[in-house]
Design a protein around this motif. Structure first.
Motif, PDB file in Angstrom:
ATOM      1  N   PHE A 130      81.507 111.246 -41.073  1.00  0.00           N
ATOM      2  CA  PHE A 130      80.868 112.234 -41.297  1.00  0.00           C
ATOM      3  C   PHE A 130      80.207 112.242 -42.820  1.00  0.00           C
ATOM      4  CE2 PHE A 130      84.146 114.008 -38.241  1.00  0.00           C
ATOM      5  CZ  PHE A 130      83.101 114.839 -37.278  1.00  0.00           C
ATOM      6  N   ILE A 131      78.869 112.788 -42.621  1.00  0.00           N
ATOM      7  CA  ILE A 131      78.170 112.839 -43.916  1.00  0.00           C
ATOM      8  C   ILE A 131      78.385 114.127 -44.652  1.00  0.00           C
ATOM      9  CG2 ILE A 131      75.730 112.492 -44.969  1.00  0.00           C
ATOM     10  CD1 ILE A 131      74.903 111.013 -42.603  1.00  0.00           C
ATOM     11  N   TRP A 132      79.449 114.413 -45.500  1.00  0.00           N
ATOM     12  CA  TRP A 132      79.747 115.458 -46.055  1.00  0.00           C
ATOM     13  C   TRP A 132      78.984 116.059 -47.033  1.00  0.00           C
ATOM     14  CZ3 TRP A 132      82.888 117.885 -42.970  1.00  0.00           C
ATOM     15  CH2 TRP A 132      83.941 117.076 -42.341  1.00  0.00           C
ATOM     16  N   SER A 133      77.820 114.962 -47.542  1.00  0.00           N
ATOM     17  CA  SER A 133      77.138 115.866 -48.560  1.00  0.00           C
ATOM     18  C   SER A 133      76.012 116.653 -47.747  1.00  0.00           C
ATOM     19  CB  SER A 133      76.349 114.586 -49.134  1.00  0.00           C
ATOM     20  OG  SER A 133      75.712 113.609 -48.271  1.00  0.00           O
ATOM     21  N   ASN A 134      76.123 116.651 -46.389  1.00  0.00           N
ATOM     22  CA  ASN A 134      75.194 117.437 -45.929  1.00  0.00           C
ATOM     23  C   ASN A 134      75.307 119.124 -45.797  1.00  0.00           C
ATOM     24  OD1 ASN A 134      73.330 115.465 -45.026  1.00  0.00           O
ATOM     25  ND2 ASN A 134      73.734 115.246 -42.945  1.00  0.00           N
ATOM     26  N   ILE A 135      76.903 119.060 -46.242  1.00  0.00           N
ATOM     27  CA  ILE A 135      77.292 120.426 -46.262  1.00  0.00           C
ATOM     28  C   ILE A 135      76.184 121.174 -47.355  1.00  0.00           C
ATOM     29  CG2 ILE A 135      79.100 121.989 -47.231  1.00  0.00           C
ATOM     30  CD1 ILE A 135      81.096 120.310 -45.681  1.00  0.00           C
ATOM     31  N   PHE A 136      76.200 120.433 -48.334  1.00  0.00           N
ATOM     32  CA  PHE A 136      75.235 121.102 -49.531  1.00  0.00           C
ATOM     33  C   PHE A 136      73.899 121.465 -48.968  1.00  0.00           C
ATOM     34  CE2 PHE A 136      78.760 118.933 -51.530  1.00  0.00           C
ATOM     35  CZ  PHE A 136      79.684 119.961 -52.217  1.00  0.00           C
ATOM     36  N   ARG A 137      73.393 120.463 -48.217  1.00  0.00           N
ATOM     37  CA  ARG A 137      72.082 120.487 -47.605  1.00  0.00           C
ATOM     38  C   ARG A 137      71.912 121.498 -46.619  1.00  0.00           C
ATOM     39  NH1 ARG A 137      72.594 114.404 -47.377  1.00  0.00           N
ATOM     40  NH2 ARG A 137      71.438 113.601 -48.837  1.00  0.00           N
ATOM     41  N   GLY A 138      72.969 121.473 -46.016  1.00  0.00           N
ATOM     42  CA  GLY A 138      73.078 122.991 -45.246  1.00  0.00           C
ATOM     43  C   GLY A 138      73.000 124.186 -45.472  1.00  0.00           C
TER      44      GLY A 138
ATOM     45  N   LYS B 239      77.965 110.068 -31.373  1.00  0.00           N
ATOM     46  CA  LYS B 239      78.823 110.117 -32.532  1.00  0.00           C
ATOM     47  C   LYS B 239      78.146 110.278 -33.646  1.00  0.00           C
ATOM     48  CE  LYS B 239      82.813 108.291 -29.913  1.00  0.00           C
ATOM     49  NZ  LYS B 239      83.939 107.290 -29.849  1.00  0.00           N
ATOM     50  N   ARG B 240      77.403 109.474 -34.046  1.00  0.00           N
ATOM     51  CA  ARG B 240      76.584 109.237 -35.370  1.00  0.00           C
ATOM     52  C   ARG B 240      75.683 110.678 -35.497  1.00  0.00           C
ATOM     53  NH1 ARG B 240      72.108 104.618 -35.692  1.00  0.00           N
ATOM     54  NH2 ARG B 240      71.094 106.207 -34.369  1.00  0.00           N
ATOM     55  N   ALA B 241      75.400 110.960 -34.464  1.00  0.00           N
ATOM     56  CA  ALA B 241      74.480 112.361 -34.493  1.00  0.00           C
ATOM     57  C   ALA B 241      75.549 113.558 -34.990  1.00  0.00           C
ATOM     58  CB  ALA B 241      73.594 112.614 -33.257  1.00  0.00           C
ATOM     59  N   LEU B 242      76.471 113.699 -34.381  1.00  0.00           N
ATOM     60  CA  LEU B 242      77.415 114.548 -34.656  1.00  0.00           C
ATOM     61  C   LEU B 242      77.988 114.373 -36.278  1.00  0.00           C
ATOM     62  CD1 LEU B 242      79.683 114.816 -31.696  1.00  0.00           C
ATOM     63  CD2 LEU B 242      77.873 116.467 -32.137  1.00  0.00           C
ATOM     64  N   GLY B 243      78.157 113.118 -36.767  1.00  0.00           N
ATOM     65  CA  GLY B 243      78.523 113.069 -38.081  1.00  0.00           C
ATOM     66  C   GLY B 243      77.476 113.505 -39.143  1.00  0.00           C
TER      67      GLY B 243
ATOM     68  N   LEU C   9      75.116 116.201 -38.170  1.00  0.00           N
ATOM     69  CA  LEU C   9      74.680 117.481 -37.780  1.00  0.00           C
ATOM     70  C   LEU C   9      75.918 118.437 -38.156  1.00  0.00           C
ATOM     71  CD1 LEU C   9      72.778 116.909 -34.424  1.00  0.00           C
ATOM     72  CD2 LEU C   9      71.888 117.467 -36.598  1.00  0.00           C
ATOM     73  N   ILE C  10      77.168 117.973 -37.901  1.00  0.00           N
ATOM     74  CA  ILE C  10      78.589 118.815 -37.903  1.00  0.00           C
ATOM     75  C   ILE C  10      78.215 119.426 -39.438  1.00  0.00           C
ATOM     76  CG2 ILE C  10      80.730 119.338 -37.906  1.00  0.00           C
ATOM     77  CD1 ILE C  10      80.661 117.537 -35.442  1.00  0.00           C
ATOM     78  N   PRO C  11      78.320 118.638 -40.393  1.00  0.00           N
ATOM     79  CA  PRO C  11      78.508 118.985 -41.872  1.00  0.00           C
ATOM     80  C   PRO C  11      77.254 119.882 -42.149  1.00  0.00           C
ATOM     81  CG  PRO C  11      78.974 116.796 -41.736  1.00  0.00           C
ATOM     82  CD  PRO C  11      78.445 117.152 -40.269  1.00  0.00           C
ATOM     83  N   LEU C  12      76.032 119.520 -41.712  1.00  0.00           N
ATOM     84  CA  LEU C  12      74.949 120.515 -41.955  1.00  0.00           C
ATOM     85  C   LEU C  12      75.064 121.655 -41.389  1.00  0.00           C
ATOM     86  CD1 LEU C  12      72.038 119.550 -43.170  1.00  0.00           C
ATOM     87  CD2 LEU C  12      71.209 119.379 -40.965  1.00  0.00           C
ATOM     88  N   GLY C  13      75.436 121.794 -40.154  1.00  0.00           N
ATOM     89  CA  GLY C  13      75.661 123.029 -39.352  1.00  0.00           C
ATOM     90  C   GLY C  13      76.600 123.793 -40.226  1.00  0.00           C
ATOM     91  N   LEU C  14      77.550 123.503 -40.906  1.00  0.00           N
ATOM     92  CA  LEU C  14      78.915 123.939 -41.526  1.00  0.00           C
ATOM     93  C   LEU C  14      78.387 124.715 -42.403  1.00  0.00           C
ATOM     94  CD1 LEU C  14      81.932 121.644 -41.108  1.00  0.00           C
ATOM     95  CD2 LEU C  14      81.569 123.803 -40.039  1.00  0.00           C
TER      96      LEU C  14
END
Length: 286
Positions: free
Chosen positions: A2-10, A50-54, A56-61
């Motif tokens: 998971f790319i957790w930095s995407n949470i901030f982008r999201g 699986k890579r896509a979910l890694g 998209l999921i943090p971005l969606g969150l």
């Protein structure tokens, strides 16, 4: 994974989608994740899911948290501090335009010809003309229908849910297109107040229905845009440039600040937005 930095982008994209006239995908562009977002959405139906979910999921969150946590704040700013809010986003968009222009030349190694300049002008005009349908800077001040809309949430019919699903689908098309605001499309369709009140009151059936429409629309539209990026790269960048530039006309506040100090705040907001976009653009190049 998971790319957790995407949470901030999201979160940034989600806050943006609460502002009528501003597109979350525009923010994704200056953060350098727009094309990766399109690729991830396309990869959901491939062996790379699986890579896509890694991705998209943090971005969606992040987007979900922003929609639930910041709806009251954005409503307040839109009502009482509209001009600095929209000047901030005007600055962001102004800072994104050089990044898009430069990206087009890097990706294609070609300069825009007359045909591409005409596409920029055409897409710019189409977005700018949306202001004739509805002024997004004025819509955030309209509160007369909020109580009525809140009462509506307890008396929704099956046909209303179908309409909300369709509204979410149409708004998601705008969500994936930079420069076109999903929130503005919801306003034009007459579903914005219902969606906003549902978020504030955490009305699960309405949130789920609109969200389902958004997900379905994003899944299909992203594939179309990805195809054009791969097949007609320079044409697509020209259209994107026009759409993003046209959103400046769409969200530019009408009128003058009521005081000198308030005018300074508006200018500082514009500058802050511009420098934020320029800074992210430099980070993306390195």
């Amino acid at each position: 994974m998971f790319i957790w930095s995407n949470i901030f982008r999201g979160i940034a994209m989600g806050v943006t989608e609460l502002v009528p006239g501003v597109s979350g995908s525009t923010v994704a562009m200056f953060m350098g994740v727009y094309e990766r977002l399109l690729q991830a959405l396309n990869d959901l139906t491939t062996r790379n899911w699986k890579r896509a979910l890694g991705f998209l999921i943090p971005l969606g969150l992040g987007m979900g948290c922003a929609l639930l946590l910041f709806s009251h704040l954005i409503t307040y700013l839109g009502k009482y501090h509209k001009m600095p809010l929209f000047y901030l986003f005007v600055g962001l968009i102004l800072g994104i335009l050089p990044f898009l222009w430069r990206s087009s030349h890097i990706q294609t190694n070609k300069s825009f010809r007359l045909f591409h300049l005409m596409l920029i002008f055409l897409s710019f005009t189409l977005v700018a003309l949306l202001r004739l349908l509805h002024d997004p800077t004025a819509s955030m001040e309209q509160t007369g229908s909020v109580e009525h809309t809140a009462n509506m949430l307890t008396n929704l019919s099956f046909s209303t849910y179908l309409f909300l699903f369709a509204a979410g689908w149409i708004a998601s098309t705008a969500l994936v297109l930079p420069g076109v605001s999903g929130a503005l499309m919801m306003i034009i369709l007459g579903a914005y107040d219902t969606a906003t009140i549902a978020l504030k009151s955490f009305h699960i059936p309405v949130i789920f229905t609109i969200g389902l429409g958004v997900c379905a629309g994003i899944f299909i539209t992203s594939r179309v845009i990805r195809f054009f990026f791969n097949t007609y790269t320079q044409v697509t960048y020209a259209v994107m440039l026009g759409l993003v530039a046209g959103s400046i006309v769409l969200i530019f506040p009408v009128g003058m600040p009521y005081s000198f100090l308030y005018g300074v705040i508006c200018i500082l907001s514009l500058f802050a937005g511009f420098m934020t976009a320029i800074t992210f653009g430099k980070v993306e190049r390195t």
